[in-house]
Design a protein around this motif. Structure first.
Motif, PDB file in Angstrom:
ATOM      1  N   PRO A 153      -9.065  20.372  23.853  1.00  0.00           N
ATOM      2  CA  PRO A 153      -9.673  21.208  22.810  1.00  0.00           C
ATOM      3  C   PRO A 153      -8.869  21.121  21.521  1.00  0.00           C
ATOM      4  CG  PRO A 153      -9.571  22.390  24.890  1.00  0.00           C
ATOM      5  CD  PRO A 153      -8.789  21.119  25.083  1.00  0.00           C
ATOM      6  N   PRO A 154      -9.520  21.011  20.380  1.00  0.00           N
ATOM      7  CA  PRO A 154     -10.950  21.251  20.124  1.00  0.00           C
ATOM      8  C   PRO A 154     -11.827  20.003  20.142  1.00  0.00           C
ATOM      9  CG  PRO A 154      -9.781  21.149  18.053  1.00  0.00           C
ATOM     10  CD  PRO A 154      -8.750  20.916  19.129  1.00  0.00           C
ATOM     11  N   TRP A 155     -11.498  19.001  20.977  1.00  0.00           N
ATOM     12  CA  TRP A 155     -12.315  17.788  21.036  1.00  0.00           C
ATOM     13  C   TRP A 155     -13.767  18.127  21.358  1.00  0.00           C
ATOM     14  CZ3 TRP A 155     -15.374  15.807  24.903  1.00  0.00           C
ATOM     15  CH2 TRP A 155     -15.867  14.514  24.706  1.00  0.00           C
ATOM     16  N   LYS A 156     -14.673  17.425  20.691  1.00  0.00           N
ATOM     17  CA  LYS A 156     -16.101  17.548  20.952  1.00  0.00           C
ATOM     18  C   LYS A 156     -16.717  16.157  21.001  1.00  0.00           C
ATOM     19  CE  LYS A 156     -16.454  22.086  20.822  1.00  0.00           C
ATOM     20  NZ  LYS A 156     -16.811  22.849  22.049  1.00  0.00           N
ATOM     21  N   PRO A 157     -17.806  15.986  21.738  1.00  0.00           N
ATOM     22  CA  PRO A 157     -18.497  14.686  21.712  1.00  0.00           C
ATOM     23  C   PRO A 157     -18.971  14.361  20.303  1.00  0.00           C
ATOM     24  CG  PRO A 157     -19.333  16.087  23.482  1.00  0.00           C
ATOM     25  CD  PRO A 157     -18.454  16.943  22.643  1.00  0.00           C
TER      26      PRO A 157
END
Length: 637
Positions: free
Chosen positions: A177-181
């Protein structure tokens, strides 16, 4: 949420804790539903604060990617990738998997199509809520009462998806986090208003064309049809998209539905537009196929025009839904009139995702201060600035929540799990006071080297004193360590184990004979520490050149000394992620010659564990060579 609702009134900023019923009052669906939303917000916020962005219970966590034997997949066929049963939380939302399932055959359609290109992939859990009515779930009807349509249901849907990463050596830090696709950019926003009066109207006279002009209160739904990946467009309904029927069959020229609708206002008629879609397509983020109706006779809807091709094979839950817009309306940056004074405007330079929607309650009367004033023009309920201008709002749904659970490599069509990225937690009643006892992804040691030698330095191996003194020690990590700060904590300690005693006086006092020692005494060496991109280098101080002379007294001392490296697991963190400590625990195994090999990289079994490593420094031969046959080496074991 395509339900027959009056409006949705929950706003987290109101800080309401509950809805209280009063005697003799009208009961509204909006009050009931707001209580549900208040409780849901409270429960999920509490879970997120306690667990974090995502996590699973240590003894019952699901969604580990394993092979058929329950181990880590290594060079597995796609059909051998499985998801374990158990529970996991994403943004406070409970996800449950009741049985071991194949990654490509998850419970909710559609089935996952595994990618065909080699590379490193992140497997992530995608979680959202799905609104279900009796159209999708006929069992919701109460047959004892004749099968009326009553309440609807909210359902948690999860899908494990794969996304290829640009970095073929990506680590858990890069999908934390805060990784998002990947998506197309800032999410789309919309604002709504009732048509404002023309400039300078006659004082005290409300123009007849101002405001909301229909004679019924409505709940308008604006929904993205085509995403910004193509030519963005939207459809709208004045009844929140609730005019719908189950699909029986479809052909190029007609659509057969299960029911024609309750009446003329809530049914289908010539010239209207409908959308045919099923849940599997919707879960893929695909819109349905639009059709303009010709003649309508009972349950047979003649198709005058398909927008695109007629739909292919659909699931048994396929639905035909009426929209009140003239097909799909292109999205522009201007105010767009829906009907009878209701206008919307989309925020420019944003990415619109198929299925995103906004709800706009339109009312035939308005409030004057706190009283209903039927003489005021109708209006729409929408957040406004102090000056009265409507505020752009993010969609009311569909809200996707994601969490990376594993990193996988695909090589020549075979799959290997490189990292398990799940975060596990112990029950509060069993949690230990020491946070380092909890397993969590962190920074890992990948290698130890001497700059003067080719290849990596092995644990429990020997190097010359000259190579040690001139080269310095380099340690590599699978991420970028944070810059060192003068906190008083020692990050790296390089220690020599010296025989004790050294001086003739002390040896005589202990009455030690040739080759006898009492033990060792540690000497922490002086040196210079530098940080680089993914590396740490320690260079010994030049004064160590005289070390062989200082430790060689007569024939009693060994020709090599043990050197130990210790990295402080709690003092070293990943850059940009202060919660990701060095996980320095390394597994070991014996070599055939009796020495100990340290297996790198280090593992995540203990959060913030110290990293320890040792090797031997061969001292140069001086006058009076040492007789190794008389030296007790056990003190260094």
């Amino acid at each position: 949420m395509k339900g027959d609702f009056t409006r949705r009134t929950f706003r987290s900023g109101n800080h309401y804790r509950g809805v209280l019923m009063q005697q003799g009052r009208v009961q509204l669906d909006a009050d009931w539903n707001e209580q549900l939303d208040i409780q849901l917000h409270h429960d999920e916020t509490t879970a997120r604060d306690a667990i974090g962005v995502h996590g699973g219970p240590q003894d019952a966590a699901g969604f580990a990617i394993t092979d058929p034997k329950g181990g880590e997949p290594h060079a597995c066929l796609p059909t051998d990738l499985l998801l374990t049963k158990g529970r996991y939380y994403v943004d406070g939302i409970l996800c449950e998997n009741e049985e071991l399932v194949g990654l490509a055959h998850q419970p909710d359609p559609p089935e996952l199509e595994l990618p065909g290109a080699d590379g490193r992939y992140v497997a992530y859990l995608d979680v959202w809520r799905e609104h279900l009515t009796a159209l999708e779930r006929p069992e919701l009807r109460e047959v004892a009462l004749g099968g009326p349509d009553t309440g609807t249901r909210n359902r948690t849907v999860w899908q494990v998806r794969l996304e290829r990463l640009a970095n073929p050596e990506a680590t858990p830090d890069q999908v934390a986090p805060p990784w998002k696709p990947r998506d197309g950019g800032p999410r789309g926003q919309l604002r709504a208003r009732a048509q404002p009066p023309e400039a300078d109207p006659t004082p005290s006279v409300v123009p007849p064309h101002a405001g909301y002009r229909r004679v019924e209160n409505q709940l308008y739904r604006v929904e993205i049809h085509e995403s910004s990946d193509g030519s963005p467009s939207f459809v709208w309904s004045r009844d929140n998209g609730t005019v719908a029927a189950r699909l029986v069959r479809v052909s190029d020229s007609s659509i057969i539905v299960h029911s024609p609708g309750r009446d003329e206002a809530l049914g289908f008629s010539e010239g209207q537009w409908v959308e045919v879609n099923d849940q599997a397509r919707a879960r893929r983020g695909l819109h349905g196929v639009l059709a303009r109706l010709g003649e309508v006779s009972g349950t047979k809807l003649t198709v005058a025009q398909w927008e695109g091709f007629p739909p292919g094979l659909l699931g048994s839950d396929a639905v035909v839904r009426r929209w009140d817009s003239p097909g799909a309306v292109p999205i522009t940056g201007d105010w767009i009139e829906l009907e009878d004074g209701v206008q919307v405007q989309f925020k420019p330079d944003a990415f619109h995702r198929t299925g995103d929607y906004w709800l706009i309650p339109a009312r035939t009367a308005a409030l004057s201060l706190t009283d209903l004033d039927s003489d005021l023009p109708g209006n729409v309920e929408w957040p406004r600035e102090e000056g009265g201008a409507p505020i752009f709002q993010l969609p009311d749904g569909i809200e996707h929540h994601t969490a990376a659970i594993a990193l996988l490599d695909r090589v020549d069509g075979l799959w290997t799990r490189v990292y398990d990225c799940r975060a596990l937690f112990a029950p509060l009643a069993e949690a230990r006071p020491d946070p380092t006892s909890m397993r969590a992804p962190g920074l890992h040691v990948k290698y130890v080297r001497l700059t003067t030698l080719d290849g990596e330095l092995g644990n429990d191996t020997s190097v010359s004193f000259a190579a040690f003194l001139k080269g310095g020690i380099v340690m590599g990590f699978d991420g970028v360590p944070a810059p060192l700060h003068p906190t008083g904590q020692s990050v790296l300690t390089v220690t020599l184990d010296l025989p004790y005693p050294l001086s003739p006086a002390e040896r005589n006092a202990w009455q030690l004979g040739p080759g006898q020692v009492l033990g060792t005494q540690p000497l922490d060496l002086a040196g210079f520490l530098k940080m680089g991109a993914g590396e740490m280098r320690w260079q010994p101080d030049g004064v160590l050149e005289s070390l062989p002379m200082m430790v060689r007294v007569g024939k009693e001392l060994p020709t090599r000394l043990r050197c130990r490296l210790t990295l402080n697991g709690r003092a070293l963190t990943a850059q940009g992620h202060p919660d990701r400590l060095l996980n320095g625990l390394a597994l070991t195994r014996p070599r055939a010659d009796g020495t100990i090999e340290v297996l790198l990289p280090t593992v995540d079994d203990v959060r913030g564990a110290d990293f320890t490593f040792w090797f031997w420094i061969e001292l140069p031969r001086l006058d009076g060579a040492f007789d190794s046959s008389t030296f007790d080496k056990s003190v260094f074991s």
